[in-house]
Design a protein around this motif. Structure first.
Motif, PDB file in Angstrom:
ATOM      1  N   ASP A   1       0.827  -1.214   0.000  1.00 43.46           N
ATOM      2  CA  ASP A   1       0.000   0.000   0.000  1.00 43.46           C
ATOM      3  C   ASP A   1       0.857   1.258   0.000  1.00 43.46           C
ATOM      4  O   ASP A   1       0.532   2.251  -0.642  1.00 43.46           O
ATOM      5  N   HIS A   2       1.950   1.221   0.781  1.00 44.77           N
ATOM      6  CA  HIS A   2       2.824   2.394   0.905  1.00 44.77           C
ATOM      7  C   HIS A   2       4.286   1.960   0.864  1.00 44.77           C
ATOM      8  O   HIS A   2       4.647   0.951   1.479  1.00 44.77           O
ATOM      9  N   VAL A   3       5.079   2.763   0.174  1.00 46.08           N
ATOM     10  CA  VAL A   3       6.530   2.625   0.280  1.00 46.08           C
ATOM     11  C   VAL A   3       7.021   3.746   1.175  1.00 46.08           C
ATOM     12  O   VAL A   3       6.686   4.920   0.957  1.00 46.08           O
TER      13      VAL A   3
ATOM     14  N   VAL B   1       4.804  -4.504   8.026  1.00 43.08           N
ATOM     15  CA  VAL B   1       5.982  -4.406   7.165  1.00 43.08           C
ATOM     16  C   VAL B   1       6.054  -5.655   6.280  1.00 43.08           C
ATOM     17  O   VAL B   1       6.217  -6.771   6.788  1.00 43.08           O
ATOM     18  N   VAL B   2       5.939  -5.462   4.980  1.00 44.53           N
ATOM     19  CA  VAL B   2       6.031  -6.613   4.071  1.00 44.53           C
ATOM     20  C   VAL B   2       7.467  -6.854   3.625  1.00 44.53           C
ATOM     21  O   VAL B   2       7.786  -7.935   3.123  1.00 44.53           O
TER      22      VAL B   2
ATOM     23  N   ILE C   1       7.061  10.002  11.757  1.00 44.92           N
ATOM     24  CA  ILE C   1       6.178   9.752  10.617  1.00 44.92           C
ATOM     25  C   ILE C   1       4.878  10.514  10.887  1.00 44.92           C
ATOM     26  O   ILE C   1       4.494  10.695  12.056  1.00 44.92           O
ATOM     27  N   HIS C   2       4.237  10.995   9.864  1.00 45.02           N
ATOM     28  CA  HIS C   2       2.931  11.641  10.061  1.00 45.02           C
ATOM     29  C   HIS C   2       1.928  10.618  10.592  1.00 45.02           C
ATOM     30  O   HIS C   2       1.865   9.483  10.094  1.00 45.02           O
ATOM     31  N   VAL C   3       1.131  11.040  11.581  1.00 45.68           N
ATOM     32  CA  VAL C   3       0.228  10.090  12.242  1.00 45.68           C
ATOM     33  C   VAL C   3      -0.813   9.499  11.289  1.00 45.68           C
ATOM     34  O   VAL C   3      -1.301   8.398  11.522  1.00 45.68           O
ATOM     35  N   ASP C   4      -1.144  10.243  10.223  1.00 49.33           N
ATOM     36  CA  ASP C   4      -2.185   9.755   9.313  1.00 49.33           C
ATOM     37  C   ASP C   4      -1.619   9.112   8.049  1.00 49.33           C
ATOM     38  O   ASP C   4      -2.360   8.816   7.108  1.00 49.33           O
ATOM     39  N   ALA C   5      -0.311   8.884   8.008  1.00 53.50           N
ATOM     40  CA  ALA C   5       0.305   8.413   6.758  1.00 53.50           C
ATOM     41  C   ALA C   5       0.090   6.914   6.521  1.00 53.50           C
ATOM     42  O   ALA C   5      -0.065   6.473   5.380  1.00 53.50           O
ATOM     43  N   VAL C   6       0.126   6.146   7.586  1.00 50.25           N
ATOM     44  CA  VAL C   6      -0.033   4.689   7.483  1.00 50.25           C
ATOM     45  C   VAL C   6      -1.163   4.281   8.414  1.00 50.25           C
ATOM     46  O   VAL C   6      -1.109   4.556   9.612  1.00 50.25           O
ATOM     47  N   GLY C   7      -2.182   3.623   7.868  1.00 53.69           N
ATOM     48  CA  GLY C   7      -3.324   3.225   8.676  1.00 53.69           C
ATOM     49  C   GLY C   7      -3.181   1.799   9.187  1.00 53.69           C
ATOM     50  O   GLY C   7      -2.320   1.041   8.718  1.00 53.69           O
ATOM     51  N   PRO C   8      -4.021   1.421  10.155  1.00 58.96           N
ATOM     52  CA  PRO C   8      -3.973   0.065  10.691  1.00 58.96           C
ATOM     53  C   PRO C   8      -4.121  -0.975   9.577  1.00 58.96           C
ATOM     54  O   PRO C   8      -5.022  -0.866   8.745  1.00 58.96           O
ATOM     55  N   GLY C   9      -3.215  -1.928   9.556  1.00 66.38           N
ATOM     56  CA  GLY C   9      -3.271  -3.004   8.564  1.00 66.38           C
ATOM     57  C   GLY C   9      -2.667  -2.661   7.220  1.00 66.38           C
ATOM     58  O   GLY C   9      -2.555  -3.531   6.345  1.00 66.38           O
TER      59      GLY C   9
ATOM     60  N   ARG D   1      -0.091  -2.229   4.327  1.00 65.38           N
ATOM     61  CA  ARG D   1       1.094  -3.036   4.010  1.00 65.38           C
ATOM     62  C   ARG D   1       2.195  -2.120   3.474  1.00 65.38           C
ATOM     63  O   ARG D   1       1.990  -1.400   2.495  1.00 65.38           O
ATOM     64  N   VAL D   2       3.335  -2.174   4.140  1.00 66.28           N
ATOM     65  CA  VAL D   2       4.391  -1.178   3.926  1.00 66.28           C
ATOM     66  C   VAL D   2       5.701  -1.836   3.502  1.00 66.28           C
ATOM     67  O   VAL D   2       6.131  -2.828   4.092  1.00 66.28           O
ATOM     68  N   LEU D   3       6.307  -1.242   2.476  1.00 65.24           N
ATOM     69  CA  LEU D   3       7.668  -1.612   2.073  1.00 65.24           C
ATOM     70  C   LEU D   3       8.587  -0.454   2.448  1.00 65.24           C
ATOM     71  O   LEU D   3       8.305   0.698   2.098  1.00 65.24           O
ATOM     72  N   ILE D   4       9.674  -0.757   3.150  1.00 63.72           N
ATOM     73  CA  ILE D   4      10.629   0.271   3.591  1.00 63.72           C
ATOM     74  C   ILE D   4      11.835   0.261   2.649  1.00 63.72           C
ATOM     75  O   ILE D   4      12.379  -0.809   2.338  1.00 63.72           O
TER      76      ILE D   4
END
Ligand code: AMP
Length: 175
Positions: A55-57, A146-147, A108-116, A118-121
Motif C-alpha cells: 500500500d505504501h513505500v 511491514v512486508v 512519521i505523520h500520524v495519518d500516513a499509514v493506517g492500521p493493517g 502493508r508497507v515496504l521500507i
C-alpha cells in the motif's frame, strides 16, 4: 533468480572519513546520476517485491526518498517519508532508538499509514540496521504491517541484516 547487480558497485565511491573520522562513506551520487544504474536499481528493488501487496513505500530520510519514490510509483503504491525530528509539519508519531553513543529519533505523520496497511521500507544503505529496525518499529507502532525492506547495498561486516531477520530484507549488493 535476480539479475547480477554487482556492476552497480562501479558507480558507488568510498569517501574516507566522511562525515566523521573512521567512517567510509558510500557515496551513491554517481549511481543516481547514471541513467542505467539508477533505473536498474529501482527496477531490481521493484522486481523483488513485485508479487507482494504494497500500500505504501516508506523512504527513510534522505537518500531513501530518492529510491523509495520511484519504487512506490512503479508498485502503484503511495509514498511516505520517515524523517528526522522536527522536519514533518503535521502531527507525528515518533520512535527513539539507541545509537552506539546516545539515541536518535525518527518521525512519521500520524495519518500516513493506517492500521493493517502493508508497507515496504526503502533506504540506500543497510549498515548497523538501527535505522531500519527503528523504522519497522515506527510502522508497527502506527498499526502498519511491514512486508519487506529494500536496500541498494548492505555493509556485510556490520551485520545489520541480523536485526531484520524476521523480515524480508533484500539488498542488491553486499560490500
Ligand atoms: P544504520 O542505522 O547503521 O544501518 O545506518 C543506516 C543509515 O545511515 C542509512 O540511512 C544510510 O543512508 C546511512 N549510512 C550508514 N552508514 C553509511 C555509510 N557507510 N555510507 C553511507 N551511508 C551510510
Amino acid at each position: 533468480m535476480s539479475p547480477d547487480a554487482s556492476w552497480l558497485a562501479d558507480h558507488i565511491r568510498d569517501i574516507p572519513d566522511f562525515p566523521q573520522p573512521g567512517i567510509a562513506y558510500k557515496d551513491i551520487a554517481p549511481l543516481l546520476a547514471d541513467v542505467d544504474a539508477f533505473r536498474f536499481t529501482v527496477d531490481a528493488i521493484v522486481d523483488h517485491f513485485a508479487t507482494s501487496e504494497v500500500d505504501h513505500v516508506i523512504g527513510i530520510e534522505a537518500r531513501g526518498f530518492i529510491l523509495g519514490a520511484p519504487v512506490a510509483y512503479r508498485l502503484a503504491a503511495g509514498f511516505v517519508p520517515v524523517r528526522k525530528p522536527g522536519k514533518l509539519p503535521f502531527d507525528t508519531a515518533e520512535l527513539e532508538y539507541e545509537l552506539e553513543y546516545g539515541t536518535d529519533t525518527l518521525e512519521i505523520h500520524v495519518d500516513a499509514v493506517g492500521p493493517g496497511d502493508r508497507v515496504l521500507i526503502v533506504d540506500d544503505v543497510l549498515a548497523t540496521g538501527g535505522t531500519a529496525l527503528a523504522t519497522v518499529g515506527l510502522v508497527e507502532k502506527v498499526g502498519g504491517k511491514v512486508v519487506g525492506l529494500g536496500f541498494l547495498l548492505e555493509l556485510g561486516s556490520l551485520a545489520g541484516r541480523e536485526k531484520l531477520a524476521a523480515y524480508d530484507a533484500h539488498s542488491l549488493l553486499t560490500l
